[in-house]
Each structure stands twice: as structure tokens, then as C-alpha cells.
Design an enzyme around this catalytic site. Structure first.
Site, PDB file in Angstrom:
ATOM      1  N   TYR A 308       0.846  -1.197   0.000  1.00  0.00           N
ATOM      2  CA  TYR A 308       0.000   0.000   0.000  1.00  0.00           C
ATOM      3  C   TYR A 308       0.876   1.240   0.000  1.00  0.00           C
ATOM      4  O   TYR A 308       2.024   1.222   0.449  1.00  0.00           O
ATOM      5  CB  TYR A 308      -0.959   0.027   1.194  1.00  0.00           C
ATOM      6  CG  TYR A 308      -0.275   0.060   2.544  1.00  0.00           C
ATOM      7  CD1 TYR A 308       0.061   1.265   3.157  1.00  0.00           C
ATOM      8  CD2 TYR A 308       0.024  -1.119   3.217  1.00  0.00           C
ATOM      9  CE1 TYR A 308       0.684   1.304   4.402  1.00  0.00           C
ATOM     10  CE2 TYR A 308       0.643  -1.094   4.462  1.00  0.00           C
ATOM     11  CZ  TYR A 308       0.968   0.104   5.043  1.00  0.00           C
ATOM     12  OH  TYR A 308       1.595   0.131   6.260  1.00  0.00           O
ATOM     13  N   HIS A 326      -6.074   6.885  12.815  1.00  0.00           N
ATOM     14  CA  HIS A 326      -6.197   7.775  11.655  1.00  0.00           C
ATOM     15  C   HIS A 326      -7.459   7.494  10.849  1.00  0.00           C
ATOM     16  O   HIS A 326      -8.159   6.495  11.057  1.00  0.00           O
ATOM     17  CB  HIS A 326      -4.967   7.639  10.758  1.00  0.00           C
ATOM     18  CG  HIS A 326      -4.806   6.285  10.132  1.00  0.00           C
ATOM     19  ND1 HIS A 326      -5.559   5.845   9.069  1.00  0.00           N
ATOM     20  CD2 HIS A 326      -3.940   5.264  10.415  1.00  0.00           C
ATOM     21  CE1 HIS A 326      -5.184   4.638   8.711  1.00  0.00           C
ATOM     22  NE2 HIS A 326      -4.205   4.243   9.526  1.00  0.00           N
ATOM     23  N   CYS A 344      -2.629  -0.246  12.332  1.00  0.00           N
ATOM     24  CA  CYS A 344      -3.169   1.018  12.835  1.00  0.00           C
ATOM     25  C   CYS A 344      -4.630   0.845  13.249  1.00  0.00           C
ATOM     26  O   CYS A 344      -5.277  -0.152  12.932  1.00  0.00           O
ATOM     27  CB  CYS A 344      -3.073   2.098  11.764  1.00  0.00           C
ATOM     28  SG  CYS A 344      -1.378   2.623  11.387  1.00  0.00           S
TER      29      CYS A 344
END
Length: 421
Positions: A308, A326, A344
Site C-alpha cells: 500500500y 487515523h 493502525c
């Protein structure tokens, strides 16, 4: 007889006597007689432990003593920068010594006033220089308070030394030179992360609204053979509201509390198998409006199935290796349902913007029920709170907790004042 009043001086001036104008007296015949002060050479009344030809060890006090029958009325030691070195006069005014730190490789001027005990008074001056240190130990203090200076309740204090300190006795000297004061006071302790880095944290999280001051004050002090304290360093920070975030990786939700009250619960996605999010308490390290995230930074090959390369908005960092809270608009369908990220904590853009605005550096983010490893205590952010209190104190060179009670400082006139934070 002449009236004498003691006046406390500043810094190294311990005591000075005011010389009043001569008093007029009347004889039986009405004639006036003046009692004049007799000036004498004070150099013969006193002895300075350091001479102009000596090189003084800056870690040792410099003393001034009066000859028998004489007494000291004023002693001042001044550095080239005009700063006065603190000192103490004995009760009998027969001796005086420095109590403040002397700097290495520095020339000092000494001014002395004395009384010979029989009406004679005088002044003299001299000087001395301190030895040059083979090496100077300085300290970089954290957190950086150049911005708002307001941090979350989980923020540890940090010290990065300019040289490695391995010897246990030398480490004790370093800790003694570090002072932490706060209002309100807390119980805390130092932890030696390695030979050059120390962290300080309270036993419990900092109370909301605490004002904290950290200082390194080893100037001139001997740390170990050839190593002396360098320039003073200090900072002051303030602790904001208690903001705690819990990310439940199994329930796929994030809950933010402010001062113990739930403010919002947000659906999220965390690390998928093979990229599981770390469990444990983390501390917010920073915030970025937009950050470029690439799988290459965590070892994912370009062009592979997991590859990614994205611009990510409203990113709140919790580890140096790249774990953030995020915005992840591409995974909204999985948020609250399953874990599909590379480690994340992702949420909608709106929720990420809100989270970004409602957290600050030093706030707490705790991940529970993940299949990932535990957060590292050091090296990848602030995992300090994952260490038990007993173990934490055991890594202090002095082996004991300290109170951050603001010490009272003696004022020039003998009163007590509290230092400004």
C-alpha cells in the site's frame, strides 16, 4: 555605642553590616567627640582557600576564614557572567564557604569585608580559577516545551545525557542533579532506560492541571573521574485534562473518556492477522494533518498483495514504528465489524478528525483484546506505563521514589519563598 543591623545579601553575599554615621557624644564639659571608623587592610585579617595561582577543583567548596579576633562581614564570589555564587557564613562569622556550584575552567572574583574586632574595618579582593574538566556532562530535557507546553496525563519526563554513564555511583550523582517539582506534588521515580537516557513518571498518571518543572543542575559537580557537570538545563510544562482512549480490538470500537466521563464511542478496525495491533498502554507522540504511509516502511514488498502507498488524514501517532489512529475511509464497511488494517486503528474521516481535535501529545491510548504483542516499554514510543511501579523504582540508581514537593528557598531577608515554575 553604634547601632549595628544585619542585612542579608543576594546569592553569595551572606551578611553585610551597615556602618552608621558617627554618633556625637557630650563630655562633662559639653565638648563633642566623634567616634570614627578606623580603616584597616582586610587582606591581613582573612585567608582564602584558593589563590590566584591555584586551579581549584570545581566540585569542592572555596572557603574564607578570619584570623583570630577578626570576623567576616561580607563575602561575594562572582563569575565572569556577573552571577553570584551562593555561600554560607558561619554563626560566629569566622568562616564562609561556597554552597553554590562552581563551573569548570572559569575565573572567579572574590570580594571580602572584615572587622578586626577593635573598631577597624576594611575590604580586600582576590580571585581564583577552576580546573578545566576533561569532559562535561550536559542533558537534553523533554518533553519540548517550546510550543503550547501542555501535555496529557501520561507524558513522561525524559533526559538524554551527552555521555554514557555506567558506574552506579556516577548514576546516583546524575539523579541527585535532576530535580522534579510540581504543583500539586506527586510521588515519582527515575528509570535508567540505558546508559544515556532516563525517564521520570509518577506512580499514577499526572493529575489534571499539574504544573511540572524539571532541571538538571550539576554545573561543576564531579560525576566521575574526569567527568563534571556542564551547563544547567530546565523546562516547565503543564498537564491538561485526563484524556484516556481504550481501543477494544475484539469489539472493534474505540472509547474516549475525559476526566473519567465517556465522551464518544467510535467504530474502528485494527490490525488483521499477521499485522495485529500491539496491546498495552501507549502515549500520543504527535499528530499530523496528513501523512504518507507506505507498506515498505514495515517490510511489505512493493507490488505484493499487502502493498500500500496512501496519503492518510488526521493521523495521531502512538509508536515510532508507524502505528497511528487515523482516517481510513477505504475500510468504513469493516469498521465496527472486523479487523482489516496493517496495525493502525482506522475509522471514518469524520471520526478521525474529531479524535485528532480532542487529543494531544501525552494522552493515553490503551489497546486491549488484540492478538498482537505487548507494547515495548522503550524504543518504540512511551510504553512506560506498562511497567509495574516496583520494577520502575528498582531501575532508579538511588533505588527509591521521590516526592515532587516544591522546595522552599531561603529569601535574602531570611523569609521563605517558593520558586517560580
Amino acid at each position: 555605642m553604634a547601632d549595628r543591623r544585619g542585612i542579608a545579601g543576594l546569592g553569595g553575599i551572606t551578611l553585610a553590616l551597615v556602618v552608621l554615621a558617627p554618633l556625637a557624644g557630650c563630655t562633662s564639659g559639653g565638648e563633642e567627640v566623634a567616634d570614627a571608623v578606623r580603616k584597616v587592610d582586610a587582606a591581613r585579617l582573612v585567608h582564602l582557600s584558593a589563590t590566584a595561582t591555584d586551579k581549584v577543583d570545581p566540585s569542592q567548596p572555596v572557603t574564607v576564614t578570619a584570623e583570630p579576633g577578626s570576623r567576616l562581614t561580607d563575602v561575594t564570589v562572582v563569575g565572569p557572567d556577573g552571577r553570584i555564587v551562593a555561600g554560607r557564613l558561619s554563626e560566629d562569622q569566622r568562616s564562609w564557604q561556597t554552597t553554590g556550584r562552581l563551573k569548570a575552567a572559569t575565573a572567579y572574583t572574590v570580594r571580602i569585608a572584615a572587622d578586626d574586632g577593635s573598631g577597624g574595618r576594611g575590604e580586600t579582593s582576590s580571585g581564583f580559577a577552576t580546573l578545566a574538566a576533561q569532559r562535561l556532562l550536559t542533558a537534553k530535557l523533554g518533553p519540548d516545551s517550546s510550543g503550547s507546553g501542555v501535555y496529557g496525563v501520561g507524558q513522561p519526563l525524559t533526559v538524554q545525557l551527552s555521555e554514557a554513564v555506567k558506574d552506579p555511583q556516577a548514576r546516583q550523582e546524575v539523579e541527585r542533579a535532576l530535580t522534579v517539582t510540581s504543583q500539586p506534588a506527586v510521588t515519582g521515580a527515575w528509570y535508567w532506560v540505558d546508559d544515556k537516557n532516563l525517564h521520570f513518571r509518577p506512580e499514577e498518571y499526572w493529575p489534571t492541571g499539574t504544573v511540572v518543572a524539571l532541571a538538571f543542575e550539576a554545573t561543576g559537580g564531579r560525576i566521575s573521574d574526569g567527568l563534571y557537570g556542564g551547563d544547567r538545563a530546565a523546562l516547565a510544562v503543564r498537564i491538561g485534562q485526563r484524556v484516556e482512549t481504550v481501543v477494544d480490538a475484539a469489539a472493534h470500537e474505540l472509547t474516549l473518556k475525559r476526566d473519567g466521563q465517556v465522551v464518544r464511542t467510535i467504530p474502528v478496525t485494527t490490525g488483521k492477522p499477521g499485522f495485529d495491533t500491539r496491546n498495552g498502554v501507549k502515549v500520543v507522540l504527535g499528530q499530523e494533518r496528513k501523512v504518507r504511509m507506505s507498506g515498505e516502511t514495515i517490510g511489505i514488498a512493493v507490488g505484493s498483495q499487502e502493498s500500500y502507498d496512501l496519503d492518510v488524514e488526521w493521523a495521531t501517532r502512538v509508536t515510532w514504528s508507524g502505528e497511528y489512529v487515523h482516517a481510513a475511509p477505504w475500510s468504513v464497511g469493516s469498521q465496527g465489524v472486523e479487523n482489516v488494517s496493517h496495525g493502525c486503528t482506522g475509522m471514518s474521516t469524520e471520526n478521525a478528525h474529531w479524535f485528532y481535535q480532542n487529543t494531544r501529545v501525552g494522552d493515553l491510548v490503551t489497546v486491549v483484546n488484540s492478538r498482537g504483542k505487548n507494547m515495548e516499554p522503550f524504543g518504540n514510543g512511551f510504553g512506560d506505563w506498562n511497567i509495574g511501579w516496583g520494577e520502575w523504582v528498582g531501575h532508579s540508581a538511588l533505588g527509591q521514589p521521590v516526592s515532587t514537593t516544591t522546595p522552599a528557598t531561603r529569601a535574602p531577608a531570611g523569609g521563605m519563598i517558593a520558586p517560580q515554575l
